[in-house]
Design an enzyme around this catalytic site. Sequence first.
Site, PDB file in Angstrom:
ATOM      1  N   ASN A 179     -19.786 -62.371  54.842  1.00  7.39           N
ATOM      2  CA  ASN A 179     -18.666 -61.484  55.150  1.00  7.39           C
ATOM      3  C   ASN A 179     -19.092 -60.236  55.926  1.00  7.39           C
ATOM      4  O   ASN A 179     -18.281 -59.658  56.647  1.00  7.39           O
ATOM      5  CB  ASN A 179     -17.986 -61.080  53.835  1.00  7.39           C
ATOM      6  N   TYR A 212     -17.135 -58.510  70.157  1.00  6.24           N
ATOM      7  CA  TYR A 212     -16.764 -58.903  68.790  1.00  6.24           C
ATOM      8  C   TYR A 212     -16.231 -60.337  68.791  1.00  6.24           C
ATOM      9  O   TYR A 212     -16.624 -61.167  67.961  1.00  6.24           O
ATOM     10  CB  TYR A 212     -15.709 -57.936  68.256  1.00  6.24           C
TER      11      TYR A 212
HETATM   12  N1  LIG Z   1     -10.157 -56.061  58.748  1.00  7.87           N
HETATM   13  C1  LIG Z   1      -9.738 -56.996  59.569  1.00  7.87           C
HETATM   14  O1  LIG Z   1      -8.613 -56.907  60.100  1.00  7.87           O
HETATM   15  C2  LIG Z   1     -10.594 -58.201  59.864  1.00  7.87           C
HETATM   16  C3  LIG Z   1     -10.034 -59.236  60.618  1.00  7.87           C
HETATM   17  C4  LIG Z   1     -10.796 -60.368  60.904  1.00  7.87           C
HETATM   18  C5  LIG Z   1     -12.084 -60.472  60.430  1.00  7.87           C
HETATM   19  N2  LIG Z   1     -12.618 -59.458  59.710  1.00  7.87           N
HETATM   20  C6  LIG Z   1     -14.002 -59.636  59.241  1.00  7.87           C
HETATM   21  O2  LIG Z   1     -14.043 -59.523  57.831  1.00  7.87           O
HETATM   22  C7  LIG Z   1     -15.323 -59.023  57.433  1.00  7.87           C
HETATM   23  C8  LIG Z   1     -15.120 -57.803  56.549  1.00  7.87           C
HETATM   24  O3  LIG Z   1     -14.440 -56.810  57.317  1.00  7.87           O
HETATM   25  P1  LIG Z   1     -13.722 -55.532  56.679  1.00  7.87           P
HETATM   26  O4  LIG Z   1     -12.478 -55.350  57.418  1.00  7.87           O
HETATM   27  O5  LIG Z   1     -13.728 -55.628  55.197  1.00  7.87           O
HETATM   28  O6  LIG Z   1     -14.739 -54.403  57.201  1.00  7.87           O
HETATM   29  P2  LIG Z   1     -15.380 -53.143  56.482  1.00  7.87           P
HETATM   30  O7  LIG Z   1     -15.996 -52.347  57.573  1.00  7.87           O
HETATM   31  O8  LIG Z   1     -14.384 -52.480  55.600  1.00  7.87           O
HETATM   32  O9  LIG Z   1     -16.504 -53.792  55.565  1.00  7.87           O
HETATM   33  C9  LIG Z   1     -17.633 -54.420  56.127  1.00  7.87           C
HETATM   34  C10 LIG Z   1     -18.760 -54.382  55.107  1.00  7.87           C
HETATM   35  O10 LIG Z   1     -19.933 -54.972  55.707  1.00  7.87           O
HETATM   36  C11 LIG Z   1     -21.046 -54.117  55.426  1.00  7.87           C
HETATM   37  N3  LIG Z   1     -22.091 -54.268  56.426  1.00  7.87           N
HETATM   38  C12 LIG Z   1     -22.072 -53.810  57.709  1.00  7.87           C
HETATM   39  N4  LIG Z   1     -23.244 -54.083  58.311  1.00  7.87           N
HETATM   40  C13 LIG Z   1     -24.007 -54.736  57.393  1.00  7.87           C
HETATM   41  C14 LIG Z   1     -25.329 -55.275  57.416  1.00  7.87           C
HETATM   42  N5  LIG Z   1     -26.095 -55.185  58.523  1.00  7.87           N
HETATM   43  N6  LIG Z   1     -25.799 -55.874  56.301  1.00  7.87           N
HETATM   44  C15 LIG Z   1     -25.038 -55.953  55.178  1.00  7.87           C
HETATM   45  N7  LIG Z   1     -23.794 -55.446  55.100  1.00  7.87           N
HETATM   46  C16 LIG Z   1     -23.281 -54.847  56.195  1.00  7.87           C
HETATM   47  C17 LIG Z   1     -20.429 -52.717  55.443  1.00  7.87           C
HETATM   48  O11 LIG Z   1     -21.274 -51.751  54.833  1.00  7.87           O
HETATM   49  C18 LIG Z   1     -19.124 -52.953  54.712  1.00  7.87           C
HETATM   50  O12 LIG Z   1     -19.275 -52.870  53.311  1.00  7.87           O
HETATM   51  C19 LIG Z   1     -16.080 -58.722  58.725  1.00  7.87           C
HETATM   52  O13 LIG Z   1     -16.923 -59.815  59.036  1.00  7.87           O
HETATM   53  C20 LIG Z   1     -14.975 -58.601  59.751  1.00  7.87           C
HETATM   54  O14 LIG Z   1     -15.423 -58.868  61.052  1.00  7.87           O
HETATM   55  C21 LIG Z   1     -11.915 -58.327  59.414  1.00  7.87           C
END
Ligand SMILES: NC(=O)c1ccc[n+]([C@@H]2O[C@H](COP(=O)([O-])OP(=O)(O)OC[C@H]3O[C@@H](n4cnc5c(N)ncnc54)[C@H](O)[C@@H]3O)[C@@H](O)[C@H]2O)c1
Length: 251
Positions: free
Chosen positions: A91, A156
């Site tokens: 994730n 991205y």
């Molecule tokens: N929020 C959205 O609308 C959305 C949509 C599609 C996909 N996503 C994907 O869902 C996943 C979670 O996104 P989110 O919205 O919860 O983002 P977020 O930024 O709230 O959380 C991301 C988490 O990943 C951790 N992280 C970042 N770099 C890291 C690393 N190098 N090693 C370990 N941990 C790391 C961060 O510290 C954070 O806790 C991501 O892969 C994102 O691309 C999010």
Amino acid sequence: MSGNERVALVTGASRGIGKAIALGLAERGFDLVLNDIAVQGATLEDTAVEARAYGGRVIALYADVSNKAQVQAMVAEAVAQMGTLHAVVNNAGILRASDVEHCPEDYWDSVMDINAKGTFLVVQAVLPVMKAQGYGRICNISSIGGKHGAPEQAHYSASKAAVMGFTRVLAQEVGPFGITANCICPGIILTDMGRVNLDDPTISNAWKAKTAMARIGDPADVAGPVAFFCSDDSAFVTGQTLNVDGGIVLS
Ligand SMILES: NC(=O)c1ccc[n+]([C@@H]2O[C@H](COP(=O)([O-])OP(=O)(O)OC[C@H]3O[C@@H](n4cnc5c(N)ncnc54)[C@H](O)[C@@H]3O)[C@@H](O)[C@H]2O)c1
């Protein structure tokens, strides 16, 4: 295999979608290995405390998923403390917006390193464990952005498309060992990452208008579909990508 016999690793679990996935798996009886980067220590510990309330074993391990040595050490420590890993949810991810013409090289590199290479490195580290036990569930968090994307997110989108391509081939390689590999493509979800756009009501309302369910997603909306891919209910489902977007990308 019943819930309380399974151990799942969730990367990027301190907040947002990763935290919701962790709590969703804890609620369904999984023991958990929660990962994030060290600077997220306090929030990861909060997630661990909330998850333990469901009664399972929960540990927190810090590693940058784009760093091979840290990932290998994390997986070794997880197995040492928890005995094994049955499921992995990749994730952890970042979004650094820029149009293509002005995108700094380090935006491209860091987004590809964490979103795409990080997924590869974690999978590579857990495969020997899963192959040895003849069982595994790998769930990679991609994005609908990897399918059609949006302006200022080309790098991205490329990283998330890479995760889907990686997963399709991975599924073919590991299927004979009782391991499944699938992707979830979240839509527009209200998290720290999503908030970058969604704090602007014009943009937020435009996304609602494009969404069949007519609302912005909550992180908890992603937890159930991920739990399905981590469970035996999906034993004969592999190499798939499932949109969890309230009906933006209709297929
Ligand atoms: N929020 C959205 O609308 C959305 C949509 C599609 C996909 N996503 C994907 O869902 C996943 C979670 O996104 P989110 O919205 O919860 O983002 P977020 O930024 O709230 O959380 C991301 C988490 O990943 C951790 N992280 C970042 N770099 C890291 C690393 N190098 N090693 C370990 N941990 C790391 C961060 O510290 C954070 O806790 C991501 O892969 C994102 O691309 C999010």
